[in-house]
Motif scaffolding. Structure first.
Motif, PDB file in Angstrom:
ATOM      1  N   LEU A   1      95.094  18.721 114.335  1.00 49.87           N
ATOM      2  CA  LEU A   1      96.359  18.040 114.621  1.00 49.87           C
ATOM      3  C   LEU A   1      97.523  19.028 114.621  1.00 49.87           C
ATOM      4  O   LEU A   1      98.461  18.898 115.418  1.00 49.87           O
ATOM      5  CB  LEU A   1      96.599  16.927 113.596  1.00 49.87           C
ATOM      6  N   LYS A   2      97.447  20.007 113.724  1.00 48.83           N
ATOM      7  CA  LYS A   2      98.501  21.029 113.676  1.00 48.83           C
ATOM      8  C   LYS A   2      98.512  21.832 114.975  1.00 48.83           C
ATOM      9  O   LYS A   2      99.575  22.142 115.530  1.00 48.83           O
ATOM     10  CB  LYS A   2      98.269  21.953 112.477  1.00 48.83           C
ATOM     11  N   GLY A   3      97.304  22.117 115.484  1.00 48.91           N
ATOM     12  CA  GLY A   3      97.206  22.842 116.747  1.00 48.91           C
ATOM     13  C   GLY A   3      97.744  22.026 117.903  1.00 48.91           C
ATOM     14  O   GLY A   3      98.409  22.554 118.810  1.00 48.91           O
ATOM     15  N   ILE A   4      97.474  20.706 117.865  1.00 48.97           N
ATOM     16  CA  ILE A   4      97.972  19.808 118.921  1.00 48.97           C
ATOM     17  C   ILE A   4      99.491  19.758 118.886  1.00 48.97           C
ATOM     18  O   ILE A   4     100.159  19.812 119.931  1.00 48.97           O
ATOM     19  CB  ILE A   4      97.364  18.403 118.750  1.00 48.97           C
ATOM     20  N   ALA A   5     100.067  19.657 117.674  1.00 48.30           N
ATOM     21  CA  ALA A   5     101.529  19.617 117.532  1.00 48.30           C
ATOM     22  C   ALA A   5     102.152  20.898 118.062  1.00 48.30           C
ATOM     23  O   ALA A   5     103.213  20.881 118.720  1.00 48.30           O
ATOM     24  CB  ALA A   5     101.902  19.395 116.075  1.00 48.30           C
ATOM     25  N   LYS A   6     101.495  22.006 117.805  1.00 48.90           N
ATOM     26  CA  LYS A   6     101.998  23.297 118.295  1.00 48.90           C
ATOM     27  C   LYS A   6     101.956  23.345 119.817  1.00 48.90           C
ATOM     28  O   LYS A   6     102.912  23.802 120.466  1.00 48.90           O
ATOM     29  CB  LYS A   6     101.160  24.423 117.693  1.00 48.90           C
ATOM     30  N   SER A   7     100.852  22.863 120.392  1.00 50.30           N
ATOM     31  CA  SER A   7     100.722  22.842 121.856  1.00 50.30           C
ATOM     32  C   SER A   7     101.777  21.953 122.476  1.00 50.30           C
ATOM     33  O   SER A   7     102.381  22.284 123.509  1.00 50.30           O
ATOM     34  CB  SER A   7      99.323  22.363 122.251  1.00 50.30           C
ATOM     35  N   LEU A   8     102.039  20.801 121.844  1.00 54.47           N
ATOM     36  CA  LEU A   8     103.037  19.870 122.372  1.00 54.47           C
ATOM     37  C   LEU A   8     104.429  20.484 122.336  1.00 54.47           C
ATOM     38  O   LEU A   8     105.239  20.287 123.254  1.00 54.47           O
ATOM     39  CB  LEU A   8     103.001  18.557 121.581  1.00 54.47           C
ATOM     40  N   SER A   9     104.693  21.237 121.285  1.00 55.87           N
ATOM     41  CA  SER A   9     106.037  21.826 121.127  1.00 55.87           C
ATOM     42  C   SER A   9     106.325  22.886 122.182  1.00 55.87           C
ATOM     43  O   SER A   9     107.484  23.216 122.438  1.00 55.87           O
ATOM     44  CB  SER A   9     106.179  22.444 119.728  1.00 55.87           C
ATOM     45  N   LYS A  10     105.283  23.414 122.792  1.00 50.04           N
ATOM     46  CA  LYS A  10     105.461  24.441 123.812  1.00 50.04           C
ATOM     47  C   LYS A  10     105.674  23.867 125.207  1.00 50.04           C
ATOM     48  O   LYS A  10     105.903  24.603 126.163  1.00 50.04           O
ATOM     49  CB  LYS A  10     104.235  25.373 123.833  1.00 50.04           C
ATOM     50  N   THR A  11     105.586  22.537 125.341  1.00 52.37           N
ATOM     51  CA  THR A  11     105.777  21.905 126.654  1.00 52.37           C
ATOM     52  C   THR A  11     107.255  21.656 126.901  1.00 52.37           C
ATOM     53  O   THR A  11     108.106  21.850 126.022  1.00 52.37           O
ATOM     54  CB  THR A  11     105.013  20.563 126.737  1.00 52.37           C
ATOM     55  N   ARG A  12     107.530  21.168 128.100  1.00 46.95           N
ATOM     56  CA  ARG A  12     108.911  20.907 128.497  1.00 46.95           C
ATOM     57  C   ARG A  12     109.516  19.750 127.696  1.00 46.95           C
ATOM     58  O   ARG A  12     110.731  19.689 127.503  1.00 46.95           O
ATOM     59  CB  ARG A  12     108.933  20.579 129.991  1.00 46.95           C
ATOM     60  N   TYR A  13     108.673  18.821 127.251  1.00 42.86           N
ATOM     61  CA  TYR A  13     109.174  17.614 126.589  1.00 42.86           C
ATOM     62  C   TYR A  13     108.851  17.647 125.106  1.00 42.86           C
ATOM     63  O   TYR A  13     107.686  17.716 124.708  1.00 42.86           O
ATOM     64  CB  TYR A  13     108.565  16.365 127.233  1.00 42.86           C
ATOM     65  N   LYS A  14     109.873  17.596 124.260  1.00 40.59           N
ATOM     66  CA  LYS A  14     109.704  17.598 122.799  1.00 40.59           C
ATOM     67  C   LYS A  14     109.851  16.165 122.301  1.00 40.59           C
ATOM     68  O   LYS A  14     110.911  15.731 121.863  1.00 40.59           O
ATOM     69  CB  LYS A  14     110.765  18.497 122.143  1.00 40.59           C
ATOM     70  N   PHE A  15     108.782  15.409 122.388  1.00 40.29           N
ATOM     71  CA  PHE A  15     108.843  13.979 122.093  1.00 40.29           C
ATOM     72  C   PHE A  15     108.478  13.643 120.643  1.00 40.29           C
ATOM     73  O   PHE A  15     108.589  12.480 120.244  1.00 40.29           O
ATOM     74  CB  PHE A  15     107.872  13.222 123.005  1.00 40.29           C
ATOM     75  N   TYR A  16     108.070  14.616 119.834  1.00 39.57           N
ATOM     76  CA  TYR A  16     107.460  14.291 118.543  1.00 39.57           C
ATOM     77  C   TYR A  16     108.055  15.119 117.414  1.00 39.57           C
ATOM     78  O   TYR A  16     108.303  16.315 117.571  1.00 39.57           O
ATOM     79  CB  TYR A  16     105.951  14.541 118.629  1.00 39.57           C
TER      80      TYR A  16
END
Length: 510
Positions: A27-42
């Protein structure tokens, strides 16, 4: 077992022996991947969805709101289907479709024989169907598929989702700037899944001009500017290809194994449309034929029996047939005509025809006695058929014979194939017997009438050649023998005409 399975699964995926630790690492890896995208939704620390997600949805809501109103103004999905189908029709197809309507067919039937109407309908149906070649069908189905995906997407309940971030917002009111707050992700996890269902299936790279042109032809304006729509599709593509909402759901649900599975499907409407048009036209023709037949039958019944309310058989009748029909097993196929035949034999053959036959075949002095045999045999065989009808009728009495067999198996027929088969076989047996009796009786009546015609043609001759003592037997009939024969001929002819409205088709089990 469940715990060991998870341990092994997470261990295989991420290494290590502690499933919970490995899940947190994932989950930590997923959160990191999400933070690198254009949209910071979380917001990783609080498991909250950021207001930026609400702002993103609000932007979609604003530009899609007019299209949403347009789509919702259609009565139902069938209206959209009809819109596409009508758009695809040529002028000749539209004309043919009008001719195939219930109103048009009924109007034609008022002016033409039903046979001619049926020929016209079949001709129009062939012309209507022929215009749908494979290219036209594929193009029409593709247009409908895109239109329905567009409709489902724009009708997503953005307002319902946005209200969770700011409960003061009003539906389709964009004059006030909302104050979105971060919310617990569990509140919108289903919203996210629903959005994926309608957004990910959109054919991103398709040509949407035909969809917009179709909507504009009805509503007078594009649902949204094409440039804006292309930008929306680009955003959807980015979200989908980068699995942004998938990662969001994984984090909210703390399930790193969640996948946003979706399967775009082609929708097919042309084949069903053609089939429905044909079925509707055929149904109208069948109803007109049934009305015409009913009118003929009622008229003949009155002519023959003096009433259209003729007594039914005791057991082989519509009421006895109903339990089998309700279960879709079969029916007493010839209950109506067999009842008419039994009544005709009782009321007319055993009375008027008996009297006439006694005079003609018993008292008549025939030039060749063999010429009298067909009439005599026909009369006696018809009388015998009456007894056979009674025996068949009694055989389907629920307390005896075939009727008892069917009654026994009927409760199990829904779930037991053998019971259903036994009932169907028994019905076939009974119906074959009934049909055979009807066919045999019609043949006998036709033979009797044919001989009556010969006698009537002979009796007007100066010197009779068939019955040599015509004058004597006519005196016995009080001078009414010729009229009695004419009346009998007409009555039998009318009854045969009546029975021709009930075609007999015997099965192989005959």
């Amino acid at each position: 077992m469940g715990k060991n399975f998870l341990a092994e699964l997470f261990g295989n995926l991420f290494g290590g022996n502690d499933p919970e630790a490995q899940k947190k690492k994932a989950l930590k890896g997923i959160a990191k991947s999400l933070s690198k995208t254009r949209y910071k939704f979380y917001k990783a620390g609080s498991n909250e969805v950021d207001p930026s997600f609400a702002k993103f949805m609000l932007e979609l809501y604003k530009v899609l709101s007019p299209a949403q109103a347009m789509i919702q103004s259609f009565e139902n999905p069938n209206a959209l289907k009809r819109l596409v189908l009508n758009h695809s029709l040529t002028e000749k197809q539209t004309e043919a479709l009008e001719c195939l309507s219930e109103t048009a067919i009924t109007e034609m039937a008022r002016k033409q024989p039903l046979k001619a109407v049926a020929e016209t309908v079949h001709s129009q149906m062939e012309a209507f169907t022929a215009a749908f070649d494979s290219t036209k069908i594929a193009k029409t189905d593709a247009l409908y598929t895109k239109l329905m995906y567009f409709a489902n997407f724009v009708q997503f309940d953005f307002y319902f989702t946005l209200k969770k971030f700011d409960n003061t917002i009003k539906e389709r009111d964009f004059t006030k700037v909302p104050k979105f707050m971060a919310i617990n992700g569990s509140y919108i996890i289903e919203d996210l899944k629903n959005f994926i269902d309608v957004a990910w299936v959109l054919p991103i790279d398709a040509d949407w001009s035909d969809v917009f042109k179709l909507i504009k032809s009805v509503k007078g304006a594009d649902p949204i500017p094409m440039g804006t729509w292309k930008k929306i599709l680009a955003r959807i593509k980015y979200l989908r290809d980068n699995h942004i909402l998938e990662m969001l759901i994984q984090l909210i649900s703390e399930n790193p194994l969640y996948r946003d599975e979706y399967t775009p499907k082609e929708l097919y409407i042309v084949d069903d449309f053609i089939s429905d048009v044909k079925k509707a036209a055929d149904k109208t023709l069948e109803e007109l034929q049934a009305k015409q037949t009913a009118g003929k039958v009622d008229g003949l019944l009155v002519q023959i029996f003096g009433t259209k309310e003729v007594e039914h058989l005791k057991y082989y009748n519509e009421a006895g047939s109903a339990p089998f029909e309700r279960k879709g097993i079969g029916s007493f196929a010839y209950a109506e005509p067999l009842g008419y035949l039994k009544q005709f034999i009782l009321e007319y053959i055993k009375k008027d025809i008996r009297e006439l036959s006694d005079i003609l075949t018993v008292r008549g002095e025939w030039a060749n006695q063999q010429l009298a045999s067909p009439m005599s045999d026909a009369y006696h065989n018809l009388v015998d058929i009456s007894a056979e009808i009674t025996a068949l009728d009694n055989s389907v009495n629920e307390s005896v014979d075939l009727g008892l067999k069917m009654k026994t198996h009927l409760p199990r027929a829904d779930r037991d194939r053998d019971s259903k088969s036994i009932i169907q076989s028994t019905l076939n047996e009974v119906n074959n017997r009934a049909g055979s009796l009807i066919k045999k009786a019609i043949t006998l009546l036709i033979n009797y009438d044919r001989n009556l015609k010969m006698i009537l043609e002979d009796c007007v001759k100066k010197h009779q050649e068939l019955i040599l003592n015509w004058t004597d037997i006519d005196h016995f009939a009080e001078g009414q023998l010729k009229q009695m024969s004419i009346d009998a001929y007409k009555k039998i002819f009318a009854f045969v005409s009546l029975m021709q409205n009930f075609p007999v088709e015997l099965t192989d089990e005959e």
